[in-house]
Write a protein that holds these residues in place. Sequence first.
Motif, mmCIF file in Angstrom:
data_model
loop_
_atom_site.group_PDB
_atom_site.id
_atom_site.type_symbol
_atom_site.label_atom_id
_atom_site.label_comp_id
_atom_site.label_asym_id
_atom_site.label_seq_id
_atom_site.Cartn_x
_atom_site.Cartn_y
_atom_site.Cartn_z
ATOM 1 N N ASP A 18 0.832 -1.210 0.000
ATOM 2 C CA ASP A 18 0.000 0.000 0.000
ATOM 3 C C ASP A 18 0.866 1.260 0.000
ATOM 4 O O ASP A 18 0.544 2.248 -0.686
ATOM 5 C CB ASP A 18 -0.923 0.000 1.223
ATOM 6 C CG ASP A 18 -2.067 -0.991 1.087
ATOM 7 O OD1 ASP A 18 -2.367 -1.377 -0.061
ATOM 8 O OD2 ASP A 18 -2.641 -1.389 2.115
ATOM 9 N N GLN A 19 1.941 1.249 0.760
ATOM 10 C CA GLN A 19 2.826 2.413 0.782
ATOM 11 C C GLN A 19 3.503 2.623 -0.570
ATOM 12 O O GLN A 19 3.635 3.761 -1.037
ATOM 13 C CB GLN A 19 3.874 2.234 1.889
ATOM 14 C CG GLN A 19 3.288 2.316 3.297
ATOM 15 C CD GLN A 19 4.285 1.960 4.380
ATOM 16 O OE1 GLN A 19 5.229 1.206 4.147
ATOM 17 N NE2 GLN A 19 4.077 2.508 5.578
ATOM 18 N N GLN A 20 3.909 1.534 -1.191
ATOM 19 C CA GLN A 20 4.482 1.641 -2.535
ATOM 20 C C GLN A 20 3.436 2.158 -3.517
ATOM 21 O O GLN A 20 3.739 2.955 -4.413
ATOM 22 C CB GLN A 20 5.003 0.267 -2.985
ATOM 23 C CG GLN A 20 6.176 -0.263 -2.189
ATOM 24 C CD GLN A 20 7.465 0.463 -2.511
ATOM 25 O OE1 GLN A 20 7.565 1.190 -3.501
ATOM 26 N NE2 GLN A 20 8.474 0.281 -1.662
ATOM 27 N N ARG A 21 2.204 1.685 -3.342
ATOM 28 C CA ARG A 21 1.123 2.126 -4.237
ATOM 29 C C ARG A 21 0.873 3.628 -4.073
ATOM 30 O O ARG A 21 0.662 4.341 -5.066
ATOM 31 C CB ARG A 21 -0.147 1.342 -3.912
ATOM 32 C CG ARG A 21 -1.363 1.764 -4.728
ATOM 33 C CD ARG A 21 -2.607 1.052 -4.258
ATOM 34 N NE ARG A 21 -2.846 1.231 -2.822
ATOM 35 C CZ ARG A 21 -3.345 2.342 -2.289
ATOM 36 N NH1 ARG A 21 -3.667 3.382 -3.058
ATOM 37 N NH2 ARG A 21 -3.530 2.430 -0.984
ATOM 38 N N ARG B 230 3.669 5.444 -5.908
ATOM 39 C CA ARG B 230 3.502 5.374 -7.371
ATOM 40 C C ARG B 230 2.345 6.269 -7.829
ATOM 41 O O ARG B 230 2.431 6.932 -8.871
ATOM 42 C CB ARG B 230 3.256 3.928 -7.801
ATOM 43 C CG ARG B 230 4.479 3.029 -7.694
ATOM 44 C CD ARG B 230 4.266 1.731 -8.454
ATOM 45 N NE ARG B 230 3.112 0.999 -7.950
ATOM 46 C CZ ARG B 230 3.163 0.092 -6.984
ATOM 47 N NH1 ARG B 230 4.328 -0.162 -6.399
ATOM 48 N NH2 ARG B 230 2.074 -0.531 -6.573
ATOM 49 N N HIS B 231 1.271 6.273 -7.053
ATOM 50 C CA HIS B 231 0.112 7.090 -7.423
ATOM 51 C C HIS B 231 0.465 8.579 -7.372
ATOM 52 O O HIS B 231 0.032 9.364 -8.247
ATOM 53 C CB HIS B 231 -1.047 6.801 -6.476
ATOM 54 C CG HIS B 231 -2.314 7.504 -6.841
ATOM 55 N ND1 HIS B 231 -2.933 7.356 -8.072
ATOM 56 C CD2 HIS B 231 -3.084 8.391 -6.138
ATOM 57 C CE1 HIS B 231 -4.020 8.097 -8.111
ATOM 58 N NE2 HIS B 231 -4.136 8.738 -6.947
ATOM 59 N N THR B 232 1.260 8.981 -6.385
ATOM 60 C CA THR B 232 1.695 10.372 -6.296
ATOM 61 C C THR B 232 2.566 10.744 -7.494
ATOM 62 O O THR B 232 2.415 11.826 -8.088
ATOM 63 C CB THR B 232 2.466 10.601 -4.985
ATOM 64 O OG1 THR B 232 1.641 10.236 -3.880
ATOM 65 C CG2 THR B 232 2.890 12.054 -4.847
ATOM 66 N N ASP C 76 18.125 19.056 4.928
ATOM 67 C CA ASP C 76 17.457 19.290 6.214
ATOM 68 C C ASP C 76 16.438 18.211 6.550
ATOM 69 O O ASP C 76 15.923 18.178 7.680
ATOM 70 C CB ASP C 76 16.759 20.659 6.197
ATOM 71 C CG ASP C 76 17.751 21.815 6.144
ATOM 72 O OD1 ASP C 76 18.936 21.579 6.446
ATOM 73 O OD2 ASP C 76 17.326 22.932 5.791
ATOM 74 N N MET C 77 16.131 17.336 5.592
ATOM 75 C CA MET C 77 15.192 16.240 5.848
ATOM 76 C C MET C 77 15.970 15.111 6.521
ATOM 77 O O MET C 77 16.523 14.220 5.870
ATOM 78 C CB MET C 77 14.551 15.751 4.553
ATOM 79 C CG MET C 77 13.862 16.846 3.738
ATOM 80 S SD MET C 77 12.455 17.589 4.576
ATOM 81 C CE MET C 77 11.338 16.201 4.601
ATOM 82 N N THR C 78 16.063 15.164 7.821
ATOM 83 C CA THR C 78 16.923 14.244 8.576
ATOM 84 C C THR C 78 16.328 12.842 8.718
ATOM 85 O O THR C 78 17.057 11.876 8.924
ATOM 86 C CB THR C 78 17.204 14.809 9.976
ATOM 87 O OG1 THR C 78 15.957 15.071 10.631
ATOM 88 C CG2 THR C 78 17.993 16.105 9.870
ATOM 89 N N GLN C 79 15.012 12.724 8.625
ATOM 90 C CA GLN C 79 14.395 11.404 8.748
ATOM 91 C C GLN C 79 14.661 10.554 7.506
ATOM 92 O O GLN C 79 14.824 11.084 6.389
ATOM 93 C CB GLN C 79 12.881 11.542 8.934
ATOM 94 C CG GLN C 79 12.436 11.810 10.353
ATOM 95 C CD GLN C 79 10.920 11.762 10.469
ATOM 96 O OE1 GLN C 79 10.223 12.610 9.920
ATOM 97 N NE2 GLN C 79 10.432 10.756 11.169
ATOM 98 N N THR C 80 14.683 9.253 7.720
ATOM 99 C CA THR C 80 14.834 8.325 6.591
ATOM 100 C C THR C 80 13.452 7.974 6.063
ATOM 101 O O THR C 80 12.587 7.537 6.833
ATOM 102 C CB THR C 80 15.558 7.045 7.025
ATOM 103 O OG1 THR C 80 16.830 7.379 7.555
ATOM 104 C CG2 THR C 80 15.724 6.098 5.847
ATOM 105 N N PRO C 81 13.219 8.177 4.774
ATOM 106 C CA PRO C 81 11.891 7.854 4.231
ATOM 107 C C PRO C 81 11.627 6.353 4.244
ATOM 108 O O PRO C 81 12.548 5.550 4.083
ATOM 109 C CB PRO C 81 11.949 8.405 2.801
ATOM 110 C CG PRO C 81 13.400 8.413 2.448
ATOM 111 C CD PRO C 81 14.129 8.692 3.727
ATOM 112 N N ILE C 82 10.376 5.981 4.445
ATOM 113 C CA ILE C 82 10.023 4.561 4.407
ATOM 114 C C ILE C 82 9.852 4.087 2.972
ATOM 115 O O ILE C 82 9.992 2.898 2.679
ATOM 116 C CB ILE C 82 8.741 4.287 5.213
ATOM 117 C CG1 ILE C 82 7.593 5.170 4.725
ATOM 118 C CG2 ILE C 82 8.980 4.498 6.688
ATOM 119 C CD1 ILE C 82 6.263 4.872 5.387
ATOM 120 N N VAL C 83 9.561 5.041 2.059
ATOM 121 C CA VAL C 83 9.467 4.723 0.631
ATOM 122 C C VAL C 83 10.086 5.887 -0.130
ATOM 123 O O VAL C 83 9.824 7.055 0.171
ATOM 124 C CB VAL C 83 8.001 4.517 0.170
ATOM 125 C CG1 VAL C 83 7.950 4.250 -1.326
ATOM 126 C CG2 VAL C 83 7.351 3.369 0.922
#
Length: 526
Positions: A45-48, A51-53, A208-215
């Motif tokens: 779902d997160q990958q979807r 991709r949709h974005t 400045d985006m210090t967090q690691t993205p999950i996708v």
Amino acid sequence: MPFSQISFAKYHYYRLALAVAIGLLTLILTLGIRIYEQTRVISQDQQRIARHTIQKLEALLQPANAVPFAPLIQPGQNCLSQQPTLQRMVSLLQTLRAIALVRDDKILCSSLIGSVSYDFNQLLPQLALGASHLQLRTSTHGADSIPTLVLWHPDGSDKDNGLLFVYNIGVLTNFLLEPQPPYAQSIVLNVLDKSLEYGKNQITPRIDMTQTPIVFTRSGIYDFSVSIYGDDASTLAWRELLTHLPLSLLISLLTAFAIYLLSGSRISLAYPISQAISHREFQVYCQPIINSADGRCVGIETLMRWKNHREEWISPDVFIPLAEQHGLIIPLTRYLIKQVVEKLALFPARSDFYISINVAAQHFNEMVIVDDIRQLWLSAEPRLSLMLELTERTHLQELTTEQISELKEMGIMLAIDDFGTGHSSLSYLKTLTPDVLKIDQAFTASIGTDAINATVTDTIITLAQRLKVKLIAEGVETLEQADYMRKRKVDALQGYYFSRPMPIDIFPSWLEHYEKDEMNAFSPVI
């Protein structure tokens, strides 16, 4: 099968512990599988969402590719005549903030403010140098700083002329980058070294985006990517643990209950057999085998009988299959051989007298039977012979040529028990080369009553005689049956007509009585 109170309690707790352990294991496995499946679904779902974005942003940018550049560079045109055309293009594309005309590396005309004069290389160097076709920048026109996305559309291969499409991306992100909790807490658009996050109307450096993205997903058409931030799929799946718990508990309870019932009918029945072997509860019985020609007793077949500690007899039809099923048939057979060896003095010390022992096919795995015969039987230096009976209802294919040869070299005879009632009888005659065939009692019982079985019996007798294999008829209960077998020159007879199975210690007195009073009455066959 009855047990003592101690044994019953011990097995009750053992079964309960086993059921609880299997139930807990099932619960863990079921929850683990559910968590794994849920993690996989959430990840998809997160990958979807990513991709949709991407697809929405690509759909936003693609109409610009169809805007022609040629009508805007006709001779004699200036910004005053070109601006209405640019404004019509903006109104047609709807999502645009403005379109600017670039000619000879100069930005000369804007649909928004009209005639301008900017150096393309200085204002948008990344686009001018071809590093990207997209750039995030803050608009310098208007009271507020507005995030914009600039798309550079050069005129074919001419990098000095083209159109700049300016999108009011700060507003568009309200639907392009809208998060979808709980799978996506934040969606960020990345273009080169700049990022734009949903809900934050400002462009920030990507560093400045210090967090690691999950996708993290890139567009296959344009130079941008999308990052999704939030809890990873595994964390989200574990949060839904309680929703999976009722079904998993039900499955584990049913499994535990099934194991408890199964262990009560199977595992607990194997334990008394093992204990009975240790406590010498099994007793050796024997049944005489009579020579059909002169009536002499030429051997015995040994049989196992079980009287448990409560003085109750357990049928061989119960404990033999259980012993085979739970891997106790070999220890049981060894116990029998040891008991017989201890009682060798009870039997005639002559080589033409033999003791027959039933052996399961499992005993032939990896030459076990050969080693046992050598250690348990031959070490006692018996003066009589030993015959191993192999029932045709078991898998006799487990016997190898090497095993048969070694047994024959040791003087051991082989017999096929219940001949004609199993499968592949003729192939066994070839591979096993038996010394004796034992005619099953079902064929003996059919004498005088069943013409078909009687015909089969005659066929077996004829076959054995032509192959020069000795025959023993089992289940002889009447004089008619005995005479029938004797007339057809069956070598030996065994059954209730001569004697029921008896404890091995009684055999000497039976033999003395038989040879004194009954053998002489055995009239010769004419």
